[in-house]
Design a protein around this motif. Sequence first.
Motif, PDB file in Angstrom:
ATOM      1  N   LEU A 103       0.878  -1.167   0.000  1.00 58.80           N
ATOM      2  CA  LEU A 103       0.000   0.000   0.000  1.00 58.80           C
ATOM      3  C   LEU A 103       0.920   1.223   0.000  1.00 58.80           C
ATOM      4  CD1 LEU A 103      -2.392  -1.351   2.770  1.00 58.80           C
ATOM      5  CD2 LEU A 103      -2.725  -1.455   0.293  1.00 58.80           C
ATOM      6  N   THR A 104       1.040   1.876  -1.139  1.00 61.17           N
ATOM      7  CA  THR A 104       2.024   2.939  -1.282  1.00 61.17           C
ATOM      8  C   THR A 104       1.422   4.339  -1.378  1.00 61.17           C
ATOM      9  OG1 THR A 104       2.022   2.650  -3.688  1.00 61.17           O
ATOM     10  CG2 THR A 104       3.678   1.409  -2.428  1.00 61.17           C
ATOM     11  N   LYS A 105       0.110   4.404  -1.568  1.00 61.86           N
ATOM     12  CA  LYS A 105      -0.562   5.695  -1.705  1.00 61.86           C
ATOM     13  C   LYS A 105      -1.729   5.752  -0.742  1.00 61.86           C
ATOM     14  CE  LYS A 105       0.712   6.033  -6.551  1.00 61.86           C
ATOM     15  NZ  LYS A 105       0.265   6.208  -7.933  1.00 61.86           N
ATOM     16  N   LEU A 106      -2.071   6.948  -0.301  1.00 60.82           N
ATOM     17  CA  LEU A 106      -3.167   7.122   0.653  1.00 60.82           C
ATOM     18  C   LEU A 106      -4.457   6.488   0.138  1.00 60.82           C
ATOM     19  CD1 LEU A 106      -3.873   8.409   3.393  1.00 60.82           C
ATOM     20  CD2 LEU A 106      -4.540  10.471   2.137  1.00 60.82           C
ATOM     21  N   GLU A 107      -4.743   6.621  -1.149  1.00 63.86           N
ATOM     22  CA  GLU A 107      -5.977   6.067  -1.709  1.00 63.86           C
ATOM     23  C   GLU A 107      -6.044   4.545  -1.584  1.00 63.86           C
ATOM     24  OE1 GLU A 107      -5.016   5.560  -6.418  1.00 63.86           O
ATOM     25  OE2 GLU A 107      -5.250   7.606  -5.676  1.00 63.86           O
ATOM     26  N   HIS A 108      -4.898   3.859  -1.506  1.00 63.95           N
ATOM     27  CA  HIS A 108      -4.900   2.404  -1.339  1.00 63.95           C
ATOM     28  C   HIS A 108      -5.536   2.007  -0.010  1.00 63.95           C
ATOM     29  CE1 HIS A 108      -1.135   2.159  -4.120  1.00 63.95           C
ATOM     30  NE2 HIS A 108      -2.249   2.374  -4.805  1.00 63.95           N
ATOM     31  N   PHE A 109      -5.315   2.806   1.022  1.00 62.16           N
ATOM     32  CA  PHE A 109      -5.864   2.496   2.342  1.00 62.16           C
ATOM     33  C   PHE A 109      -7.383   2.627   2.361  1.00 62.16           C
ATOM     34  CE2 PHE A 109      -1.446   3.395   3.049  1.00 62.16           C
ATOM     35  CZ  PHE A 109      -1.073   2.479   4.009  1.00 62.16           C
ATOM     36  N   ASP A 110      -7.922   3.451   1.483  1.00 60.42           N
ATOM     37  CA  ASP A 110      -9.368   3.589   1.371  1.00 60.42           C
ATOM     38  C   ASP A 110      -9.944   2.476   0.493  1.00 60.42           C
ATOM     39  OD1 ASP A 110     -11.584   5.142   2.247  1.00 60.42           O
ATOM     40  OD2 ASP A 110     -11.806   5.903   0.206  1.00 60.42           O
ATOM     41  N   ARG A 111      -9.273   2.191  -0.624  1.00 60.45           N
ATOM     42  CA  ARG A 111      -9.746   1.165  -1.557  1.00 60.45           C
ATOM     43  C   ARG A 111      -9.806  -0.206  -0.897  1.00 60.45           C
ATOM     44  NH1 ARG A 111      -6.137  -0.377  -6.430  1.00 60.45           N
ATOM     45  NH2 ARG A 111      -5.810   1.855  -6.406  1.00 60.45           N
ATOM     46  N   TYR A 112      -8.872  -0.488   0.000  1.00 60.58           N
ATOM     47  CA  TYR A 112      -8.794  -1.814   0.613  1.00 60.58           C
ATOM     48  C   TYR A 112      -9.340  -1.842   2.040  1.00 60.58           C
ATOM     49  CZ  TYR A 112      -6.206  -2.959  -3.529  1.00 60.58           C
ATOM     50  OH  TYR A 112      -5.857  -3.152  -4.842  1.00 60.58           O
ATOM     51  N   LYS A 113     -10.219  -0.906   2.362  1.00 63.94           N
ATOM     52  CA  LYS A 113     -10.797  -0.920   3.715  1.00 63.94           C
ATOM     53  C   LYS A 113     -11.578  -2.209   3.918  1.00 63.94           C
ATOM     54  CE  LYS A 113     -14.583   2.109   2.453  1.00 63.94           C
ATOM     55  NZ  LYS A 113     -15.067   3.456   2.571  1.00 63.94           N
ATOM     56  N   GLY A 114     -11.480  -2.715   5.131  1.00 66.28           N
ATOM     57  CA  GLY A 114     -12.113  -3.986   5.481  1.00 66.28           C
ATOM     58  C   GLY A 114     -11.140  -5.152   5.409  1.00 66.28           C
TER      59      GLY A 114
END
Length: 186
Positions: A103-114
């Motif tokens: 997870l290298t970008k902030l948006e990855h943490f949102d896309r993979y929530k859960g």
Amino acid sequence: MALFLLVTSSFWFPKMKSFLDERITEVLEPILEEKGFELIEINLSGSGNSILQLVVERLDRKNVTIDDCVSISRSAGVTLDVEDFIKNAYRLEVTSPGIDRKLTKLEHFDRYKGFEAKIESRTPLNGHTNIKCQLCGVLNSNSIRLRLMTEGKLETDEVNILFSNVKKAKLILTDELIQASQSNQI
């Protein structure tokens, strides 16, 4: 001249952005975006016969295919040869991030929530720098929400961590992640 080698799984290397990484990104990002890809990461390892690895993802979130890797490898190889700012010989590898991706970008943490992740933080969070957690999305433009796992069990309360405090982060391969990947939910 670049040699082409295709790889379909991702590696896990600690990363610091160098001038060379920035230059490669500057030159290749527009070409990749035009082809429908996002440059996720650059890894340059070794000396002499170095390996330049480009980790890419499709903008439409479909799986990266071998044909995609061939196409990107050709375009990137020609462009890098013309630009000629990598002075040593290298092999070019093009790869997807894989299911249990970094997870290298902030948006990855949102896309993979859960989903579950391992995070290495620069400073301790609740006394730990190596954290196993469930991602709960992004709080704002610089904070990530998560639920910590203690002895394999999720804690009830969410905690926040600054994105700038994340040294490394990677999804944990679980049945849920595999199932979501196979059904193109992520």
